[in-house]
Enzyme design. Structure first.
Site: not given
Length: 419
Positions: A25, A51, A93, A95, A168-169, A295, A318, A322-323, A372-373, A398
């Site tokens: 991030s 990413d 992908n 975001g 999403s923020s 996350d 939310n 996500k992915e 990935h998560r 990612k």
């Protein structure tokens, strides 16, 4: 190419030192701000992953010079202006890169198409497109998701813009960062009081300040950004708190001691608040609100499988955008381990915890949905249950390319099945 990776439950507590990668991030914020600055910026401690490579390559295509002198550094040189790329920007992908660059494209004098892979083309971006249009920016999407065509005029028009940050923020962060390169003062207001993972706005404002911007939070739902532009800076990226959650969970699941090189209270990222929740294991709360540490929820959900009592996860709608649909992916994956272990009620996830799962052999092939998560979190189940096979383990590239090596360095072994 490895098709599946099956962790073998270690017979000893996991002990050692693992340095998490830099924050995705923060790295992608710093890359964009350095690209918008005049002069040369040096980013250290940065993440090198799919990413961040998408972000760096897109900025290169927009005329920014970016060098990579080592595995954790970027040297970014710009003149304060992005140029129209010769072809659409492909962002996989990612975001953050997609949303941030869609707003930054309004600063280009010309046309920019922001696009991604099949997964990204299902992820909503309409609230940001609507906000840009309200400022007079030409922005077009046929589906409410990428691809998005933006026709910029060299700066973001001054004025007031309202944005729906409920999904999403990142939409808000995208506008904030672009606003410092506006024609004049820009006010950014939420259309409601809902915003996903609000703590990431604080990350954005801190990064903007480091690169010379002046942004004021006038109220809970209103920000004012002056047209200062950005100046080059040397910037240190802190380790990734989302990545740290897997290691904190691995430590407590195995009764080990994993030194991350940084204390949990030193992280500024929202997901770091998961540390205090993890520390309560095996007595996690009956209900966990995931709205401000989104996350970290996959980590906590898999950890909850071994908790003393069931856990309900709320505030996670939310996660469906996500992915992948992470609420569904977690429910399905848990129930592959044992039917009914995970279930959905509306947008809530319920984990039917059972400490007796530990030590069992429960063959389960986990569909990661290229997320990935999902891959990294279900690896935690494989530390306690024999037979948990992670499909498409390479998707961790990612955000954490060395994840499997990190666990291996702590003594975790794997069974691999190759195509």
């Amino acid at each position: 190419m490895t098709d599946t990776l099956t962790p073998i439950p270690p017979e000893h507590p996991l002990r050692g030192r693992v340095t998490p990668p830099g924050s995705k991030s923060i790295t992608n914020r710093a890359l964009l701000l350095a690209a918008l600055a005049r002069g040369t910026s040096r980013l250290s401690g940065a993440l090198k992953s799919d990413d961040t490579r998408y972000m760096a390559d897109a900025l290169r295509a927009m005329g920014v010079a970016i060098e990579e002198p080592d595995a954790t550094s970027f040297v970014v040189t710009g003149d304060g202006q992005l140029r129209a790329p010769a072809k659409p920007l492909f962002l996989g992908n990612a975001g953050t890169a997609t949303r941030f660059l869609a707003a930054a494209a309004a600063l280009v004098d010309g046309e920019v198409v922001v696009d991604g892979d099949a997964h990204m083309r299902k992820r909503p971006i309409m609230p940001l497109v609507t906000a840009l249009r309200s400022l007079g920016v030409e922005a077009v999407t046929d589906t409410g998701c990428p691809p998005v065509k933006i026709v910029g005029r060299g700066a973001l028009p001054a004025g007031r813009v309202e944005i729906d940050g409920g999904l999403s923020s990142q939409y808000v962060s995208a506008l904030l960062m672009a606003a410092a390169c506006g024609d004049g003062l820009i006010e950014i207001a939420l259309t409601g009081d809902q915003i996903g993972a609000r703590g990431y706005i604080d990350l954005t404002l801190a990064a903007m300040k480091a690169f010379g911007a002046e942004a004021e939070q006038a109220s809970f739902s209103l920000w004012r950004v002056k047209p200062t532009g950005y100046r080059a800076a040397d910037f240190l990226v802190e380790p990734d708190a989302s990545a740290a959650t897997y290691l904190w969970a691995a430590e407590i699941l195995t009764g080990g001691a994993i030194d991350l090189g940084v204390p949990a209270n030193a992280f500024t990222q929202p997901d770091a608040r998961a540390y205090d929740v993890i520390a309560k294991f095996p007595h996690l709360p009956d209900s966990i609100d995931g709205s401000q540490m989104q996350d970290a929820i996959p980590t906590l959900a898999v950890l909850a499988a071994f908790n003393e009592k069931p856990v309900r996860f709320t505030g996670i709608a939310n996660l469906r955008v996500k992915e992948c649909d992470r609420v569904s992916a977690l429910s399905q994956g848990l129930s592959r381990i044992r039917p009914g272990l995970g279930s959905e009620e509306g947008d809530d996830l319920i984990v039917a915890s059972d400490p007796a799962l530990a030590g069992q052999t429960l063959p389960a092939s986990i569909d990661t949905h290229a997320d990935h998560r999902i891959a990294m979190s279900f690896a935690l189940a494989g530390l306690k249950i024999r037979g948990v096979a992670i499909e498409d383990p390479g998707c961790v590239a990612k955000t954490y390319p060395d994840y499997w090596k990190a666990l291996s360095s702590l003594g975790v072994k794997y069974e691999e099945e190759a195509r």
